[in-house]
Motif scaffolding. Structure first.
Motif, PDB file in Angstrom:
ATOM      1  N   ARG A 175      -0.145   2.528 -10.710  1.00 38.30           N
ATOM      2  CA  ARG A 175       0.520   3.503 -10.105  1.00 38.30           C
ATOM      3  C   ARG A 175       1.441   2.858  -8.881  1.00 38.30           C
ATOM      4  NH1 ARG A 175       0.269   8.620  -8.070  1.00 38.30           N
ATOM      5  NH2 ARG A 175       0.112   8.845  -5.685  1.00 38.30           N
ATOM      6  N   GLY A 176       2.504   3.751  -8.747  1.00 38.88           N
ATOM      7  CA  GLY A 176       3.328   3.478  -7.492  1.00 38.88           C
ATOM      8  C   GLY A 176       4.757   3.048  -7.692  1.00 38.88           C
ATOM      9  N   ASP A 226      -7.404   0.966   2.865  1.00 38.34           N
ATOM     10  CA  ASP A 226      -6.218   1.715   2.446  1.00 38.34           C
ATOM     11  C   ASP A 226      -4.989   1.541   3.360  1.00 38.34           C
ATOM     12  OD1 ASP A 226      -7.583   2.972   0.310  1.00 38.34           O
ATOM     13  OD2 ASP A 226      -8.426   4.929   1.645  1.00 38.34           O
ATOM     14  N   ARG A 243      -4.042   3.121   5.912  1.00 37.21           N
ATOM     15  CA  ARG A 243      -3.471   4.547   6.472  1.00 37.21           C
ATOM     16  C   ARG A 243      -3.395   4.517   7.854  1.00 37.21           C
ATOM     17  NH1 ARG A 243      -6.457   9.080   8.201  1.00 37.21           N
ATOM     18  NH2 ARG A 243      -5.194  10.968   8.368  1.00 37.21           N
ATOM     19  N   THR A 293       0.588  -1.198  -0.066  1.00 41.96           N
ATOM     20  CA  THR A 293       0.130   0.108  -0.087  1.00 41.96           C
ATOM     21  C   THR A 293       0.884   1.264  -0.195  1.00 41.96           C
ATOM     22  OG1 THR A 293      -1.827  -1.280   1.192  1.00 41.96           O
ATOM     23  CG2 THR A 293      -1.614   1.331   1.338  1.00 41.96           C
ATOM     24  N   CYS A 294       1.906   1.108   0.795  1.00 42.79           N
ATOM     25  CA  CYS A 294       2.844   2.138   0.888  1.00 42.79           C
ATOM     26  C   CYS A 294       3.576   2.544  -0.226  1.00 42.79           C
ATOM     27  CB  CYS A 294       3.889   2.259   1.948  1.00 42.79           C
ATOM     28  SG  CYS A 294       3.098   2.368   3.719  1.00 42.79           S
ATOM     29  N   SER A 341       2.650   1.831  -3.394  1.00 49.95           N
ATOM     30  CA  SER A 341       1.522   2.190  -4.575  1.00 49.95           C
ATOM     31  C   SER A 341       0.896   3.626  -4.485  1.00 49.95           C
ATOM     32  CB  SER A 341       0.494   1.357  -4.299  1.00 49.95           C
ATOM     33  OG  SER A 341      -0.453   1.582  -3.067  1.00 49.95           O
ATOM     34  N   GLY A 342       1.496   4.278  -3.327  1.00 51.65           N
ATOM     35  CA  GLY A 342       1.084   5.470  -3.292  1.00 51.65           C
ATOM     36  C   GLY A 342       2.218   6.781  -3.466  1.00 51.65           C
TER      37      GLY A 342
END
Length: 300
Positions: free
Chosen positions: A33-34, A214, A216, A10-11, A13-14
């Protein structure tokens, strides 16, 4: 479940190559993306094979040095870095199983009751509400009127229509609450009460499902909240979060307003209103633990 690998994916990809100071070799738009795995590995100073095994769950105990390198490579803030360390070293987390009921010390209860000009909450593990003074009760909700298992801040924010009406920026408040719960999940990965709460919110709240997916994390240390109260109107509050001595899993949130502001006037009106409606805001003693696998006792 490979929580460490999911969080790393996740990290990365952002982020984009430009955000971490890398040149994109071909310059063509990426289909996904990422950052690529090999880019994260290069930034962290580890082999691609090693990083791949981390993401795939084939190696789950990186050293402290590797954890710090990954946090730097992925541009993590303090909360995300701490969460990464919790996931990477689950042996440091407290053991799972039924945990004792959290209680607020009598002296702290008396302190909350004496703070009549400021709303004050004490939250425990998994954002359970452990104590609330009269002004916080008037501002948000009377937690004592809820069944014991429902006295949870994140649950209230996401499932109670009153919370949507109270918070002007409800979506942001909800996302932050979920991020705080995610941080707690990293510290207590085998907490059955937390797993029960996550399961309930996953079923009942589409906003929770999206935010939880997400990965987060959010640590509430201080900030600002804008509310609208039906009795007094808009109130902008600043808060400070204080970890209580003797129990790092208890956090006291103290709210205040800017002196001389309309919010200060409205909070003062709310205090007067609370004094005129003691049945709504007065504390009532509770006996026994909450019926969750691991519960909390509300006071204040």
């Amino acid at each position: 479940m490979n929580a460490l690998g999911e969080f790393l994916r996740t990290c990365r990809s952002g982020l984009t190559p430009a955000e971490v100071g890398l040149d994109d070799p071909d310059g063509a738009p990426r289909r996904v993306r990422g950052l690529r795995r090999e880019e994260v590995a290069r930034l962290a100073g580890v082999s691609v094979d090693y990083y791949t095994r981390l993401e795939q769950g084939r190696h789950s105990t990186p050293s402290d040095a590797v954890v710090r390198s990954l946090a730097r490579a992925l541009r993590m803030d303090d909360a995300a870095s701490a969460h990464l360390a919790d996931l990477a070293r689950p042996g440091r987390a407290r053991p799972g199983g039924v945990q004792p009921v959290q209680r607020v010390r009598p002296a702290m209860q008396q302190l909350l009751a004496s703070m009549t000009d400021h709303p004050v909450l004490i939250l425990g593990r998994r954002t359970d509400v452990l104590a609330s003074n009269a002004l916080a009760t008037a501002l948000l909700t009377d937690w004592r009127r809820l069944p014991a298992r429902e006295r949870n801040y994140t649950r209230w924010v996401l499932l109670d229509p009153v919370a949507r009406e109270r918070f002007v920026q409800w979506s942001l408040v909800a996302a932050d609450a979920v991020g705080t719960l995610r941080l707690d999940a990293g510290r207590h990965p085998d907490d059955p009460a937390l797993n029960e709460l996550v399961g309930e919110l996953t079923i009942k709240s589409p906003e929770f499902r999206a935010a939880w997916g997400d990965h987060r994390v959010h640590e509430r240390t201080h900030g600002t909240k804008r509310l609208t109260h039906p009795e007094v109107g808009p109130i902008t509050l600043h808060f400070e979060a204080l970890t209580l001595p003797g129990d790092p899993d208890q956090t006291m949130f103290v709210y205040g307003t800017d002196p001389g502001s309309s919010s200060a006037d409205n909070l003062r009106l709310l205090s007067l209103w609370a004094g005129q409606h003691p049945d709504t805001t007065a504390a009532r003693d509770l006996e026994g633990p909450a019926p969750r696998s691991s519960g909390s006792e509300l006071s204040g």
